[in-house]
Design a protein around this motif. Sequence first.
Motif, PDB file in Angstrom:
ATOM      1  N   LEU A 232      60.733  -1.596  -1.976  1.00  0.00           N
ATOM      2  CA  LEU A 232      62.154  -1.565  -2.316  1.00  0.00           C
ATOM      3  C   LEU A 232      62.662  -0.157  -2.618  1.00  0.00           C
ATOM      4  O   LEU A 232      63.863   0.035  -2.850  1.00  0.00           O
ATOM      5  CB  LEU A 232      62.420  -2.485  -3.519  1.00  0.00           C
ATOM      6  CG  LEU A 232      62.199  -3.977  -3.268  1.00  0.00           C
ATOM      7  CD1 LEU A 232      62.369  -4.750  -4.560  1.00  0.00           C
ATOM      8  CD2 LEU A 232      63.181  -4.483  -2.218  1.00  0.00           C
ATOM      9  N   PHE A 233      61.759   0.828  -2.659  1.00  0.00           N
ATOM     10  CA  PHE A 233      62.145   2.188  -3.008  1.00  0.00           C
ATOM     11  C   PHE A 233      61.942   3.112  -1.794  1.00  0.00           C
ATOM     12  O   PHE A 233      60.889   3.069  -1.142  1.00  0.00           O
ATOM     13  CB  PHE A 233      61.316   2.693  -4.198  1.00  0.00           C
ATOM     14  CG  PHE A 233      61.523   1.894  -5.450  1.00  0.00           C
ATOM     15  CD1 PHE A 233      60.739   0.777  -5.712  1.00  0.00           C
ATOM     16  CD2 PHE A 233      62.502   2.256  -6.360  1.00  0.00           C
ATOM     17  CE1 PHE A 233      60.918   0.047  -6.864  1.00  0.00           C
ATOM     18  CE2 PHE A 233      62.697   1.519  -7.508  1.00  0.00           C
ATOM     19  CZ  PHE A 233      61.912   0.407  -7.763  1.00  0.00           C
ATOM     20  N   ASP A 234      62.928   3.929  -1.544  1.00  0.00           N
ATOM     21  CA  ASP A 234      62.856   4.922  -0.474  1.00  0.00           C
ATOM     22  C   ASP A 234      62.540   6.272  -1.110  1.00  0.00           C
ATOM     23  O   ASP A 234      63.418   6.961  -1.644  1.00  0.00           O
ATOM     24  CB  ASP A 234      64.184   4.977   0.295  1.00  0.00           C
ATOM     25  CG  ASP A 234      64.125   5.853   1.536  1.00  0.00           C
ATOM     26  OD1 ASP A 234      65.155   5.990   2.214  1.00  0.00           O
ATOM     27  OD2 ASP A 234      63.025   6.398   1.815  1.00  0.00           O
ATOM     28  N   VAL A 235      61.247   6.612  -1.088  1.00  0.00           N
ATOM     29  CA  VAL A 235      60.816   7.832  -1.782  1.00  0.00           C
ATOM     30  C   VAL A 235      61.365   9.098  -1.114  1.00  0.00           C
ATOM     31  O   VAL A 235      61.408  10.177  -1.733  1.00  0.00           O
ATOM     32  CB  VAL A 235      59.277   7.872  -1.852  1.00  0.00           C
ATOM     33  CG1 VAL A 235      58.747   6.738  -2.695  1.00  0.00           C
ATOM     34  CG2 VAL A 235      58.672   7.805  -0.455  1.00  0.00           C
ATOM     35  N   SER A 236      61.795   8.970   0.117  1.00  0.00           N
ATOM     36  CA  SER A 236      62.299  10.169   0.829  1.00  0.00           C
ATOM     37  C   SER A 236      63.671  10.612   0.311  1.00  0.00           C
ATOM     38  O   SER A 236      64.095  11.740   0.564  1.00  0.00           O
ATOM     39  CB  SER A 236      62.374   9.887   2.332  1.00  0.00           C
ATOM     40  OG  SER A 236      63.290   8.830   2.594  1.00  0.00           O
ATOM     41  N   ARG A 237      64.373   9.767  -0.432  1.00  0.00           N
ATOM     42  CA  ARG A 237      65.708  10.101  -0.931  1.00  0.00           C
ATOM     43  C   ARG A 237      65.672  10.756  -2.307  1.00  0.00           C
ATOM     44  O   ARG A 237      66.714  11.061  -2.873  1.00  0.00           O
ATOM     45  CB  ARG A 237      66.567   8.842  -0.977  1.00  0.00           C
ATOM     46  CG  ARG A 237      66.776   8.229   0.408  1.00  0.00           C
ATOM     47  CD  ARG A 237      67.734   7.079   0.362  1.00  0.00           C
ATOM     48  NE  ARG A 237      69.067   7.506  -0.104  1.00  0.00           N
ATOM     49  CZ  ARG A 237      70.083   6.672  -0.274  1.00  0.00           C
ATOM     50  NH1 ARG A 237      69.911   5.366  -0.044  1.00  0.00           N
ATOM     51  NH2 ARG A 237      71.237   7.120  -0.690  1.00  0.00           N
ATOM     52  N   GLY A 238      64.477  10.920  -2.867  1.00  0.00           N
ATOM     53  CA  GLY A 238      64.374  11.660  -4.104  1.00  0.00           C
ATOM     54  C   GLY A 238      64.396  10.787  -5.347  1.00  0.00           C
ATOM     55  O   GLY A 238      64.658   9.574  -5.294  1.00  0.00           O
ATOM     56  N   ALA A 239      64.118  11.442  -6.484  1.00  0.00           N
ATOM     57  CA  ALA A 239      63.996  10.738  -7.749  1.00  0.00           C
ATOM     58  C   ALA A 239      65.300  10.105  -8.223  1.00  0.00           C
ATOM     59  O   ALA A 239      65.286   8.998  -8.755  1.00  0.00           O
ATOM     60  CB  ALA A 239      63.442  11.673  -8.816  1.00  0.00           C
ATOM     61  N   PRO A 240      66.489  10.744  -8.073  1.00  0.00           N
ATOM     62  CA  PRO A 240      67.731  10.100  -8.559  1.00  0.00           C
ATOM     63  C   PRO A 240      67.975   8.735  -7.931  1.00  0.00           C
ATOM     64  O   PRO A 240      68.364   7.785  -8.615  1.00  0.00           O
ATOM     65  CB  PRO A 240      68.817  11.115  -8.185  1.00  0.00           C
ATOM     66  CG  PRO A 240      68.120  12.426  -8.144  1.00  0.00           C
ATOM     67  CD  PRO A 240      66.766  12.132  -7.578  1.00  0.00           C
ATOM     68  N   VAL A 241      67.769   8.636  -6.598  1.00  0.00           N
ATOM     69  CA  VAL A 241      67.989   7.349  -5.929  1.00  0.00           C
ATOM     70  C   VAL A 241      66.970   6.322  -6.415  1.00  0.00           C
ATOM     71  O   VAL A 241      67.291   5.131  -6.599  1.00  0.00           O
ATOM     72  CB  VAL A 241      67.917   7.524  -4.401  1.00  0.00           C
ATOM     73  CG1 VAL A 241      68.056   6.169  -3.695  1.00  0.00           C
ATOM     74  CG2 VAL A 241      69.000   8.485  -3.920  1.00  0.00           C
ATOM     75  N   LEU A 242      65.733   6.767  -6.638  1.00  0.00           N
ATOM     76  CA  LEU A 242      64.703   5.851  -7.131  1.00  0.00           C
ATOM     77  C   LEU A 242      65.064   5.314  -8.510  1.00  0.00           C
ATOM     78  O   LEU A 242      64.877   4.126  -8.798  1.00  0.00           O
ATOM     79  CB  LEU A 242      63.349   6.560  -7.176  1.00  0.00           C
ATOM     80  CG  LEU A 242      62.779   7.034  -5.829  1.00  0.00           C
ATOM     81  CD1 LEU A 242      61.445   7.735  -6.044  1.00  0.00           C
ATOM     82  CD2 LEU A 242      62.622   5.871  -4.865  1.00  0.00           C
ATOM     83  N   ILE A 243      65.602   6.202  -9.360  1.00  0.00           N
ATOM     84  CA  ILE A 243      65.963   5.779 -10.705  1.00  0.00           C
ATOM     85  C   ILE A 243      67.091   4.755 -10.667  1.00  0.00           C
ATOM     86  O   ILE A 243      67.059   3.718 -11.344  1.00  0.00           O
ATOM     87  CB  ILE A 243      66.350   6.994 -11.569  1.00  0.00           C
ATOM     88  CG1 ILE A 243      65.131   7.912 -11.767  1.00  0.00           C
ATOM     89  CG2 ILE A 243      66.908   6.551 -12.921  1.00  0.00           C
ATOM     90  CD1 ILE A 243      65.452   9.218 -12.466  1.00  0.00           C
ATOM     91  N   VAL A 244      68.118   5.014  -9.842  1.00  0.00           N
ATOM     92  CA  VAL A 244      69.249   4.095  -9.740  1.00  0.00           C
ATOM     93  C   VAL A 244      68.782   2.761  -9.156  1.00  0.00           C
ATOM     94  O   VAL A 244      69.220   1.685  -9.587  1.00  0.00           O
ATOM     95  CB  VAL A 244      70.376   4.717  -8.900  1.00  0.00           C
ATOM     96  CG1 VAL A 244      71.498   3.706  -8.674  1.00  0.00           C
ATOM     97  CG2 VAL A 244      70.937   5.961  -9.581  1.00  0.00           C
ATOM     98  N   THR A 245      67.891   2.838  -8.162  1.00  0.00           N
ATOM     99  CA  THR A 245      67.373   1.592  -7.572  1.00  0.00           C
ATOM    100  C   THR A 245      66.599   0.779  -8.607  1.00  0.00           C
ATOM    101  O   THR A 245      66.720  -0.451  -8.673  1.00  0.00           O
ATOM    102  CB  THR A 245      66.475   1.913  -6.378  1.00  0.00           C
ATOM    103  OG1 THR A 245      67.216   2.700  -5.420  1.00  0.00           O
ATOM    104  CG2 THR A 245      65.979   0.635  -5.708  1.00  0.00           C
ATOM    105  N   PHE A 246      65.796   1.462  -9.430  1.00  0.00           N
ATOM    106  CA  PHE A 246      65.018   0.758 -10.463  1.00  0.00           C
ATOM    107  C   PHE A 246      65.939   0.119 -11.504  1.00  0.00           C
ATOM    108  O   PHE A 246      65.728  -1.011 -11.948  1.00  0.00           O
ATOM    109  CB  PHE A 246      64.056   1.744 -11.119  1.00  0.00           C
ATOM    110  CG  PHE A 246      63.152   1.116 -12.137  1.00  0.00           C
ATOM    111  CD1 PHE A 246      63.305   1.375 -13.485  1.00  0.00           C
ATOM    112  CD2 PHE A 246      62.159   0.226 -11.754  1.00  0.00           C
ATOM    113  CE1 PHE A 246      62.480   0.789 -14.420  1.00  0.00           C
ATOM    114  CE2 PHE A 246      61.323  -0.356 -12.682  1.00  0.00           C
ATOM    115  CZ  PHE A 246      61.488  -0.086 -14.022  1.00  0.00           C
ATOM    116  N   ILE A 247      67.015   0.884 -11.886  1.00  0.00           N
ATOM    117  CA  ILE A 247      67.977   0.317 -12.848  1.00  0.00           C
ATOM    118  C   ILE A 247      68.686  -0.884 -12.231  1.00  0.00           C
ATOM    119  O   ILE A 247      68.932  -1.897 -12.902  1.00  0.00           O
ATOM    120  CB  ILE A 247      68.981   1.409 -13.284  1.00  0.00           C
ATOM    121  CG1 ILE A 247      68.256   2.518 -14.065  1.00  0.00           C
ATOM    122  CG2 ILE A 247      70.090   0.804 -14.138  1.00  0.00           C
ATOM    123  CD1 ILE A 247      69.151   3.700 -14.413  1.00  0.00           C
ATOM    124  N   ALA A 248      69.022  -0.777 -10.956  1.00  0.00           N
ATOM    125  CA  ALA A 248      69.674  -1.904 -10.272  1.00  0.00           C
ATOM    126  C   ALA A 248      68.754  -3.130 -10.260  1.00  0.00           C
ATOM    127  O   ALA A 248      69.207  -4.268 -10.464  1.00  0.00           O
ATOM    128  CB  ALA A 248      70.053  -1.498  -8.851  1.00  0.00           C
TER     129      ALA A 248
END
Length: 278
Positions: A232-248
């Motif tokens: 569910l996480f796209d590591v290529s988009r960086g840590a900010p996107v990962l954090i928002v995805t995890f919060i979502a």
Amino acid sequence: MKGNEDNDTLVASMPEVVDQVALARLYGEPLFAMPKDLYIPPEALQVFLEAFEGPLDLLLYLIRKQNFNILDIPMAGLTRQYLSYVDEIRQTNLELAAEYLLMAAMLIEIKSRMLLPPKKVADGEEAEDPRAELVRRLLEYEQTKLQAAAISALPTYGRDFWKGQVYIEQSLKPRFPDVNVIELRDAWADIMKRAKLVQHHKISREELNVREHMSIVLRHLQGQRFVEFEKLFDVSRGAPVLIVTFIAMLELAKETLIDITQAEAFAPIYVRLAYSPA
């Protein structure tokens, strides 16, 4: 006449009715008062102090009661006591006395043989004791009786104990183990560690929306039974996107829109759409 008077006295002493409770039942019908013509036969009031299982049991009882030496039985005293008991039971139960009379005849025969001169035997041999066969039977019977008593004293199923039974109701629907908070944290830490391995040199500002990423996660789960947590996480988009995805994802779990499960402890974590019954 005296017996009838005693019965009348006994009937008069009985209570007629106690709180409307029947004193007895006669052919299934309640009896609230003792009948006036009640007759109790004398045999019904007899008390048996000793009960024997047979002639050998009676002989063994007499021998042990008088402390006789079973290897040197005084036949005169034993036969006298035995015959007195047989005379008592013959008066009430002739059928029961039959087998006791047979043993009485055997005792009298042994006693008469002891009065006769012993038969001649070869030099160096002892004359046969007429009591030998009776002693052998008594010893065998005593051993059998003691062993039977020992077996009867052992705990018996249905008398001394019962088998315990426990019924466990199992649900037909499989229940997955709950995801531990520590395991979820470790899985998130592993994704962050992998994200740091991807280096970006382009610096840009991007506004991220939690609601938008919640919709992205739901679209990713749509039509699939289970999706691995890491996919569910796209590591290529960086840590900010990962954090928002995890919060979502946490918001979706809070609103019970998704389920985070494991097949077993320490197994991979899976995410699926929450089941809603029709």
